[in-house]
Design a protein around this motif. Structure first.
Motif, PDB file in Angstrom:
ATOM      1  N   VAL A   1       9.674 -18.641   9.176  1.00  0.00           N
ATOM      2  CA  VAL A   1       8.891 -17.427   9.418  1.00  0.00           C
ATOM      3  C   VAL A   1       9.099 -16.461   8.249  1.00  0.00           C
ATOM      4  CG1 VAL A   1       8.528 -15.510  11.019  1.00  0.00           C
ATOM      5  CG2 VAL A   1       9.287 -17.750  11.896  1.00  0.00           C
ATOM      6  N   ALA A   2       8.015 -15.910   7.744  1.00  0.00           N
ATOM      7  CA  ALA A   2       8.148 -14.910   6.670  1.00  0.00           C
ATOM      8  C   ALA A   2       8.944 -13.726   7.199  1.00  0.00           C
ATOM      9  CB  ALA A   2       6.766 -14.450   6.208  1.00  0.00           C
ATOM     10  N   ASP A   3       9.950 -13.305   6.450  1.00  0.00           N
ATOM     11  CA  ASP A   3      10.792 -12.208   6.916  1.00  0.00           C
ATOM     12  C   ASP A   3      10.082 -10.861   6.829  1.00  0.00           C
ATOM     13  OD1 ASP A   3      13.048 -13.768   7.566  1.00  0.00           O
ATOM     14  OD2 ASP A   3      13.543 -13.935   5.435  1.00  0.00           O
ATOM     15  N   TRP A   4       9.137 -10.783   5.905  1.00  0.00           N
ATOM     16  CA  TRP A   4       8.446  -9.506   5.707  1.00  0.00           C
ATOM     17  C   TRP A   4       6.938  -9.732   5.675  1.00  0.00           C
ATOM     18  CZ3 TRP A   4      12.254 -11.262   2.150  1.00  0.00           C
ATOM     19  CH2 TRP A   4      13.519 -10.687   2.333  1.00  0.00           C
ATOM     20  N   ARG A   5       6.218  -8.716   6.061  1.00  0.00           N
ATOM     21  CA  ARG A   5       4.767  -8.707   5.894  1.00  0.00           C
ATOM     22  C   ARG A   5       4.387  -7.449   5.127  1.00  0.00           C
ATOM     23  NH1 ARG A   5       5.539  -7.083  11.208  1.00  0.00           N
ATOM     24  NH2 ARG A   5       4.732  -5.011  11.666  1.00  0.00           N
ATOM     25  N   VAL A   6       3.177  -7.437   4.612  1.00  0.00           N
ATOM     26  CA  VAL A   6       2.687  -6.272   3.884  1.00  0.00           C
ATOM     27  C   VAL A   6       2.340  -5.189   4.906  1.00  0.00           C
ATOM     28  CG1 VAL A   6       0.854  -5.426   2.350  1.00  0.00           C
ATOM     29  CG2 VAL A   6       1.862  -7.694   1.988  1.00  0.00           C
ATOM     30  N   ALA A   7       2.814  -3.976   4.638  1.00  0.00           N
ATOM     31  CA  ALA A   7       2.708  -2.901   5.631  1.00  0.00           C
ATOM     32  C   ALA A   7       1.260  -2.637   6.029  1.00  0.00           C
ATOM     33  CB  ALA A   7       3.353  -1.633   5.094  1.00  0.00           C
ATOM     34  N   ASP A   8       0.405  -2.446   5.064  1.00  0.00           N
ATOM     35  CA  ASP A   8      -0.992  -2.168   5.381  1.00  0.00           C
ATOM     36  C   ASP A   8      -1.868  -3.140   4.607  1.00  0.00           C
ATOM     37  OD1 ASP A   8      -0.979   0.224   7.159  1.00  0.00           O
ATOM     38  OD2 ASP A   8       0.155   1.066   5.469  1.00  0.00           O
ATOM     39  N   ALA A   9      -2.088  -4.313   5.185  1.00  0.00           N
ATOM     40  CA  ALA A   9      -2.930  -5.295   4.501  1.00  0.00           C
ATOM     41  C   ALA A   9      -4.321  -4.687   4.316  1.00  0.00           C
ATOM     42  CB  ALA A   9      -3.012  -6.570   5.333  1.00  0.00           C
ATOM     43  N   ALA A  10      -4.880  -4.895   3.123  1.00  0.00           N
ATOM     44  CA  ALA A  10      -6.194  -4.313   2.824  1.00  0.00           C
ATOM     45  C   ALA A  10      -7.271  -5.074   3.585  1.00  0.00           C
ATOM     46  CB  ALA A  10      -6.452  -4.375   1.319  1.00  0.00           C
ATOM     47  N   SER A  11      -8.279  -4.356   4.055  1.00  0.00           N
ATOM     48  CA  SER A  11      -9.349  -5.022   4.798  1.00  0.00           C
ATOM     49  C   SER A  11     -10.411  -5.591   3.857  1.00  0.00           C
ATOM     50  CB  SER A  11      -9.971  -4.072   5.818  1.00  0.00           C
ATOM     51  OG  SER A  11     -10.415  -2.906   5.157  1.00  0.00           O
ATOM     52  N   GLU A  12     -10.424  -5.125   2.619  1.00  0.00           N
ATOM     53  CA  GLU A  12     -11.325  -5.691   1.603  1.00  0.00           C
ATOM     54  C   GLU A  12     -10.484  -6.239   0.460  1.00  0.00           C
ATOM     55  OE1 GLU A  12     -14.452  -5.826   2.284  1.00  0.00           O
ATOM     56  OE2 GLU A  12     -14.524  -4.378   3.944  1.00  0.00           O
ATOM     57  N   LYS A  13     -11.050  -7.182  -0.277  1.00  0.00           N
ATOM     58  CA  LYS A  13     -10.339  -7.747  -1.419  1.00  0.00           C
ATOM     59  C   LYS A  13      -9.941  -6.641  -2.404  1.00  0.00           C
ATOM     60  CE  LYS A  13     -10.837 -10.776  -5.371  1.00  0.00           C
ATOM     61  NZ  LYS A  13     -11.797 -11.429  -6.269  1.00  0.00           N
ATOM     62  N   MET A  14      -8.669  -6.663  -2.790  1.00  0.00           N
ATOM     63  CA  MET A  14      -8.194  -5.660  -3.734  1.00  0.00           C
ATOM     64  C   MET A  14      -8.735  -5.981  -5.132  1.00  0.00           C
ATOM     65  SD  MET A  14      -4.353  -5.577  -2.149  1.00  0.00           S
ATOM     66  CE  MET A  14      -3.588  -4.430  -3.264  1.00  0.00           C
ATOM     67  N   LYS A  15      -9.139  -4.958  -5.851  1.00  0.00           N
ATOM     68  CA  LYS A  15      -9.712  -5.127  -7.187  1.00  0.00           C
ATOM     69  C   LYS A  15      -8.754  -4.576  -8.233  1.00  0.00           C
ATOM     70  CE  LYS A  15     -13.484  -6.379  -7.688  1.00  0.00           C
ATOM     71  NZ  LYS A  15     -13.890  -7.813  -7.907  1.00  0.00           N
ATOM     72  N   LYS A  16      -8.780  -5.181  -9.416  1.00  0.00           N
ATOM     73  CA  LYS A  16      -7.840  -4.731 -10.445  1.00  0.00           C
ATOM     74  C   LYS A  16      -8.436  -3.644 -11.333  1.00  0.00           C
ATOM     75  CE  LYS A  16      -8.678  -8.491 -13.784  1.00  0.00           C
ATOM     76  NZ  LYS A  16      -9.694  -9.244 -12.998  1.00  0.00           N
ATOM     77  N   ASP A  17      -9.600  -3.143 -10.980  1.00  0.00           N
ATOM     78  CA  ASP A  17     -10.190  -2.129 -11.848  1.00  0.00           C
ATOM     79  C   ASP A  17      -9.349  -0.847 -11.877  1.00  0.00           C
ATOM     80  OD1 ASP A  17     -13.000  -1.864  -9.542  1.00  0.00           O
ATOM     81  OD2 ASP A  17     -10.909  -1.280  -9.299  1.00  0.00           O
ATOM     82  N   GLY A  18      -9.279  -0.276 -13.054  1.00  0.00           N
ATOM     83  CA  GLY A  18      -8.428   0.886 -13.267  1.00  0.00           C
ATOM     84  C   GLY A  18      -7.116   0.520 -13.927  1.00  0.00           C
ATOM     85  N   GLY A  19      -6.678  -0.740 -13.747  1.00  0.00           N
ATOM     86  CA  GLY A  19      -5.468  -1.192 -14.419  1.00  0.00           C
ATOM     87  C   GLY A  19      -4.175  -0.860 -13.700  1.00  0.00           C
ATOM     88  N   ALA A  20      -4.251  -0.029 -12.652  1.00  0.00           N
ATOM     89  CA  ALA A  20      -3.023   0.308 -11.930  1.00  0.00           C
ATOM     90  C   ALA A  20      -2.578  -0.898 -11.098  1.00  0.00           C
ATOM     91  CB  ALA A  20      -3.267   1.510 -11.024  1.00  0.00           C
ATOM     92  N   LEU A  21      -1.274  -1.121 -11.030  1.00  0.00           N
ATOM     93  CA  LEU A  21      -0.759  -2.230 -10.237  1.00  0.00           C
ATOM     94  C   LEU A  21      -0.801  -1.852  -8.758  1.00  0.00           C
ATOM     95  CD1 LEU A  21       2.291  -3.194 -12.461  1.00  0.00           C
ATOM     96  CD2 LEU A  21       0.041  -4.295 -12.378  1.00  0.00           C
ATOM     97  N   PRO A  22      -1.204  -2.792  -7.880  1.00  0.00           N
ATOM     98  CA  PRO A  22      -1.246  -2.436  -6.461  1.00  0.00           C
ATOM     99  C   PRO A  22       0.169  -2.342  -5.893  1.00  0.00           C
ATOM    100  CG  PRO A  22      -1.817  -4.744  -6.763  1.00  0.00           C
ATOM    101  CD  PRO A  22      -1.663  -4.156  -8.136  1.00  0.00           C
ATOM    102  N   PRO A  23       0.483  -1.262  -5.210  1.00  0.00           N
ATOM    103  CA  PRO A  23       1.797  -1.180  -4.579  1.00  0.00           C
ATOM    104  C   PRO A  23       1.789  -2.013  -3.297  1.00  0.00           C
ATOM    105  CG  PRO A  23       0.527   0.769  -4.073  1.00  0.00           C
ATOM    106  CD  PRO A  23      -0.359  -0.095  -4.927  1.00  0.00           C
ATOM    107  N   LEU A  24       2.790  -2.875  -3.122  1.00  0.00           N
ATOM    108  CA  LEU A  24       2.891  -3.635  -1.874  1.00  0.00           C
ATOM    109  C   LEU A  24       4.142  -3.154  -1.160  1.00  0.00           C
ATOM    110  CD1 LEU A  24       2.092  -7.344  -2.837  1.00  0.00           C
ATOM    111  CD2 LEU A  24       0.572  -5.642  -1.795  1.00  0.00           C
TER     112      LEU A  24
END
Ligand code: CTP
Ligand code: CA
Length: 227
Positions: free
Chosen positions: A100-123
């Motif tokens: 079992v995965a010990d952790w899950r992502v707190a707020d999974a995005a409902s739409e595909k995350m995009k890399k536009d802007g260049g900022a790294l997505p915080p997980l």
């Protein structure tokens, strides 16, 4: 019943087994996972069915076929696995072989995350429920015998003893997942850890570990009933 089951048999018993990894979504197309193949848990389900049990297998995403004669419930996340396990109770014997995965992502995005802007997505991660501990600590409807697995890369026996106590299970099947490719591989070296001591088995194919474990547990259930 009138007919005593054969020695070593699980006839008339309901056995609940978890197997495989869980997938924890990041967004609709991405997830966190681990290297579990489900081979060991699925082999245990097949062996329990062969021993005459009614078997419910709650499986995370695997590429294996559903074992013949086993009711298999497919889930993805840890929270779905917990819900499916609780829905499948009561059970005479429960075996928690899933990674079992010990952790899950707190707020999974409902739409595909995009890399536009260049900022790294915080997980940000939050801890998943411990399915084994939840079931083993149930005040009502705890399975008669509860088995956990412990995947360790060091201090295998010591860590397994800690897990045995903390999770409230009757037996820990400890395996060393360091180095030699146990996860996803076909063989397993296990140590059966209880409050009474440790039994170490030779390295065996996962099917052989499964059939020996089922025979061992059938004896435990029979002894508990007789005692
Ligand atoms: N387990 C579970 N639910 C979780 C985590 C683990 O049911 N959220 C079960 C596994 O199926 C296994 C046992 O607990 O039977 C031990 O899993 P393991 O990953 O070895 O232990 P953890 O308690 O998660 O500790 P750690 O990974 O930090 O060693
Ligand atoms: Ca873990």
């Amino acid at each position: 019943g009138d007919h005593a089951p054969a020695a070593g048999s699980l006839a008339g018993k309901h056995v609940l087994i978890t197997s495989g990894p869980t997938h924890e979504p990041i967004d609709p197309v991405r997830y966190i996972a681990n290297r579990s193949s489900g081979k060991q848990g699925h082999a245990i389900a097949a062996a329990a069915a062969a021993a005459g049990a009614r078997v419910t297998l709650v499986s995370g995403p695997v590429t294996l076929p559903d074992p013949a004669g086993v009711e298999t419930i497919h889930v993805e996340s840890a929270r779905q696995m917990l819900a499916a396990v609780e829905a499948a109770l009561p059970a005479d014997l429960a075996i928690f072989a899933a990674a079992v995965a010990d952790w899950r992502v707190a707020d999974a995005a409902s739409e595909k995350m995009k890399k536009d802007g260049g900022a790294l997505p915080p997980l940000s991660l939050v801890e998943n429920p411990d399915i084994l501990a939840t079931v083993a600590h149930r005040p009502n409807g705890r399975p008669g015998f509860v088995v956990g697995f412990a995947a360790e890369t060091q201090h295998v026996i010591d860590y397994a003893r800690v897990k045995l106590a903390k999770k409230g299970c009757d037996l820990i099947v400890a395996n060393d997942v360091g180095g030699t490719g146990v996860m996803g591989g076909d063989a397993n070296t296990v140590h059966l850890v209880t409050v009474d001591g440790v039994e170490t088995w030779p390295t065996l194919p996962k099917e052989e570990v499964a059939s020996r474990l089922v025979a061992h547990l059938a004896q435990k259930l029979a002894a508990a009933k007789a005692g």
